[in-house]
Design a protein around this motif. Structure first.
Motif, short mmCIF file in Angstrom:
data_model
loop_
_atom_site.label_atom_id
_atom_site.label_comp_id
_atom_site.label_asym_id
_atom_site.label_seq_id
_atom_site.Cartn_x
_atom_site.Cartn_y
_atom_site.Cartn_z
N SER A 34 0.83 -1.19 0.00
CA SER A 34 0.00 0.00 0.00
C SER A 34 0.86 1.24 0.00
N GLY A 35 2.12 1.06 -0.40
CA GLY A 35 3.07 2.16 -0.39
C GLY A 35 2.80 3.14 -1.49
N PRO A 36 3.64 4.18 -1.58
CA PRO A 36 3.42 5.25 -2.54
C PRO A 36 3.55 4.82 -3.97
N GLY A 37 4.29 3.70 -4.23
CA GLY A 37 4.50 3.30 -5.61
C GLY A 37 3.21 3.01 -6.33
N ILE A 38 2.31 2.27 -5.68
CA ILE A 38 1.03 1.91 -6.30
C ILE A 38 0.20 3.17 -6.53
N THR A 39 0.10 4.03 -5.52
CA THR A 39 -0.70 5.24 -5.65
C THR A 39 -0.17 6.12 -6.77
N VAL A 40 1.14 6.30 -6.81
CA VAL A 40 1.74 7.15 -7.83
C VAL A 40 1.52 6.58 -9.22
N MET A 41 1.74 5.26 -9.37
CA MET A 41 1.61 4.67 -10.70
C MET A 41 0.17 4.73 -11.20
N HIS A 42 -0.80 4.45 -10.34
CA HIS A 42 -2.18 4.50 -10.79
C HIS A 42 -2.63 5.92 -11.06
N ALA A 43 -2.19 6.85 -10.23
CA ALA A 43 -2.53 8.26 -10.48
C ALA A 43 -1.87 8.74 -11.77
N ALA A 44 -0.60 8.36 -11.96
CA ALA A 44 0.10 8.75 -13.18
C ALA A 44 -0.54 8.14 -14.41
N TYR A 45 -0.95 6.87 -14.27
CA TYR A 45 -1.58 6.20 -15.40
C TYR A 45 -2.90 6.87 -15.76
N LEU A 46 -3.71 7.17 -14.76
CA LEU A 46 -4.99 7.82 -15.02
C LEU A 46 -4.78 9.18 -15.68
N LEU A 47 -3.76 9.92 -15.23
CA LEU A 47 -3.46 11.21 -15.83
C LEU A 47 -3.06 11.05 -17.30
N LEU A 48 -2.23 10.05 -17.57
CA LEU A 48 -1.81 9.81 -18.95
C LEU A 48 -3.00 9.45 -19.84
N ILE A 49 -3.92 8.66 -19.31
CA ILE A 49 -5.12 8.31 -20.07
C ILE A 49 -5.91 9.56 -20.42
N LEU A 50 -6.10 10.44 -19.43
CA LEU A 50 -6.93 11.62 -19.63
C LEU A 50 -6.33 12.59 -20.63
N ILE A 51 -5.01 12.73 -20.60
CA ILE A 51 -4.37 13.72 -21.48
C ILE A 51 -3.92 13.13 -22.80
N ALA A 52 -3.94 11.80 -22.91
CA ALA A 52 -3.39 11.13 -24.09
C ALA A 52 -3.92 11.66 -25.42
N LEU A 109 -10.99 -10.47 -15.23
CA LEU A 109 -10.87 -10.49 -16.68
C LEU A 109 -11.90 -9.54 -17.29
N GLY A 110 -13.13 -9.57 -16.77
CA GLY A 110 -14.15 -8.64 -17.25
C GLY A 110 -13.76 -7.19 -17.01
N LEU A 111 -13.18 -6.90 -15.86
CA LEU A 111 -12.73 -5.53 -15.57
C LEU A 111 -11.62 -5.10 -16.51
N ARG A 112 -10.75 -6.02 -16.84
CA ARG A 112 -9.67 -5.69 -17.77
C ARG A 112 -10.22 -5.37 -19.16
N ILE A 113 -11.19 -6.15 -19.60
CA ILE A 113 -11.81 -5.87 -20.90
C ILE A 113 -12.44 -4.49 -20.91
N LEU A 114 -13.19 -4.20 -19.85
CA LEU A 114 -13.85 -2.90 -19.75
C LEU A 114 -12.83 -1.76 -19.71
N ALA A 115 -11.77 -1.92 -18.92
CA ALA A 115 -10.76 -0.87 -18.81
C ALA A 115 -10.06 -0.64 -20.15
N ALA A 116 -9.71 -1.72 -20.84
CA ALA A 116 -9.04 -1.58 -22.13
C ALA A 116 -9.95 -0.90 -23.15
N PHE A 117 -11.22 -1.27 -23.13
CA PHE A 117 -12.17 -0.65 -24.07
C PHE A 117 -12.34 0.83 -23.78
N LEU A 118 -12.54 1.19 -22.51
CA LEU A 118 -12.75 2.59 -22.16
C LEU A 118 -11.52 3.43 -22.48
N ALA A 119 -10.33 2.90 -22.18
CA ALA A 119 -9.10 3.64 -22.49
C ALA A 119 -8.96 3.84 -23.99
#
Length: 453
Positions: free
Chosen positions: A13-31, A138-148
């Motif tokens: 639950s360290g900062p690495g997970i929070t940072v990576m997911h926040a960074a990933y979400l930011l990259l998705i939004l601005i991509a 697996l269903g969540l991954r499909i949904l996430a990939a489609f939305l991205a």
């Protein structure tokens, strides 16, 4: 489905997970607005920050690997863009959506290796594999990939159908989960996004898709059969996912009947593996792991079938030669498996196919009369089943061409086993891989000769 509970031993639950997911979400939004070069610089920044800022520990190694994979794929996309060729941005973002969803790896006490779906996160120790849990992710991954992917094509005005994006998302999600189920020294945050991304890119190039509802039906049917094989102890997790991926692709490119033919091979192979299993085990030639198949068994025997099924959908003008080549490769896999499982129980010693000298049962390249008969009958069953399913409309031609390919392909397998496998140049999986292509070529060639195509 088995809904066994999960006993969590440790979760990061360290900062690495929070940072990576926040960074990933930011990259998705601005991509859609930033462009691939800006995204490359940002992902490199995240990677170097995690790697060299004093946060690089064993606990966040997965986040560093994911940042590295993201940077690598953005780099490939940027380089290709410079040469007027494209690794589409929606593919890159979809691949990382697949990897980022569900930080739920677990440690399997049965194998001693990381064997769960999902990437990143901590390790979960459990007493069994949960089909229900992994199906949900697996269903969540499909949904996430489609939305991205859809987010990118919507704002960029990219001329791609949403149905294609969903088609690619399903293929990528199943492939990513498959890569994660395979024990490996490579961090899953590298193998999952790169494996899923490259597979998605390959199928995106075909620009072939089916309506989402048909894709979901194909996936549900394939997963159900894979789960039944897993529960029946015919397949392990990696084989379950391999069969699901094969099923989705074969059904959407060629049809359900084509997949049923391939299933017939797995059912016959799994069934006859148990034939006189105690005897085969007593003389040291029984299948390992009580005959449970893994991804290696699936792909070594089915890659040729998959390639031909995809070709059938992409090149409809060559449908008949491809069909009979497909029957030949399935017949080879079936004939070889039955020859091995039944032939090794024959009375008397077999003979080496290259010298006809007496050999030991189960020895690479050893053949027997009973094994040859099993190969003929197994191959003929595939030809007969193809006619009954309506895949072929000519009973005599179907049985003749399929049996020829299956029988000769099986003996090519024995020949390769007696030579290249004995010399250490090929593994058993490599021999099966080449033999199934040989069987396909023989059946395709016989069809062309007989039909005067």
């Amino acid at each position: 489905m088995n809904g066994n509970s999960l006993n969590i031993e440790k979760r990061n639950s360290g900062p690495g997970i929070t940072v990576m997911h926040a960074a990933y979400l930011l990259l998705i939004l601005i991509a859609p607005f930033a462009g691939v070069h800006v995204l490359l610089l940002l992902s490199l920044g995240v990677f170097f920050w995690l790697r060299f800022s004093g946060r690089a520990t064993s606990d966040n190694r997965g986040e560093i690997s994911l940042a590295f994979s993201m940077s690598l794929m953005f780099l490939v996309s940027a380089v290709f863009e410079s040469f007027s060729y494209h690794l589409p941005l929606y593919i890159v973002l979809g691949a990382f959506a697949i990897s980022a969803v569900g930080s739920h790896n677990w440690y399997s006490p049965e194998s001693g290796k990381n064997s769960g779906f999902g990437s990143g996160g901590g390790r979960v120790k459990r007493k069994g594999f949960s089909l229900l849990w992994s199906s949900v992710f697996l269903g969540l991954r499909i949904l996430a990939a489609f939305l991205a992917g859809y987010w990118v094509i919507y704002w960029q005005g990219f001329p791609v159908s949403p149905s294609l994006v969903f088609f690619i998302a399903v293929i990528g999600a199943v492939t990513g989960s498959l890569f994660e189920s395979i024990p490996s020294r490579i961090d899953s945050n590298i193998s999952v996004p790169l494996g899923a991304g490259m597979t998605m890119w390959i199928f995106e190039e075909f620009r072939y898709w089916v309506p989402p509802e048909r894709m979901l039906i194909a996936l549900a049917f394939s997963l159900l059969l894979g789960c039944l094989a897993y529960r029946a102890k015919i397949a392990d997790v990696s084989a379950l996912l391999s069969a699901a991926l094969l099923g989705v692709l074969i059904i959407v490119f060629s049809g359900l009947s084509w997949y049923i033919l391939l299933l017939a091979f797995f059912i016959l192979g799994g069934g006859f593996t148990r034939y006189k299993y105690a005897y085969k085990e007593s003389i040291g030639i029984a299948q390992a792991k009580d005959g449970i198949r893994s991804y290696e068994n699936v792909f070594s025997n089915s890659t040729a079938a998959l390639a031909l099924a995809v070709a059938h959908g992409v090149f409809p003008e060559l449908s008949l030669p491809i069909l009979y080549a497909y029957l030949g490769t399935v017949a080879t896999a079936t004939g070889d498996t039955l020859a091995s499982e039944i032939g090794t129980t024959a009375k008397g010693r077999p003979r080496m196919i290259t010298t006809l000298k007496l050999a030991n049962p189960g020895e690479d390249g050893a053949v027997s009369g009973l094994g040859e008969l099993a190969a003929l009958l197994g191959s003929a069953v595939i030809g007969l089943l193809a006619y009954l399913l309506g895949v072929s409309d000519n009973l005599l031609l179907s049985v003749l061409v399929t049996t020829a390919g299956g029988f000769f392909g099986t003996n090519v397998d024995s020949l390769l086993g007696a030579t290249f496998q004995k010399w250490g140049k090929l593994s058993n999986s490599g021999v099966n891989f080449l033999a199934t292509f040989a069987g396909a070529g023989i059946s395709g060639g016989v069809y062309l000769l007989v039909s005067g195509f």
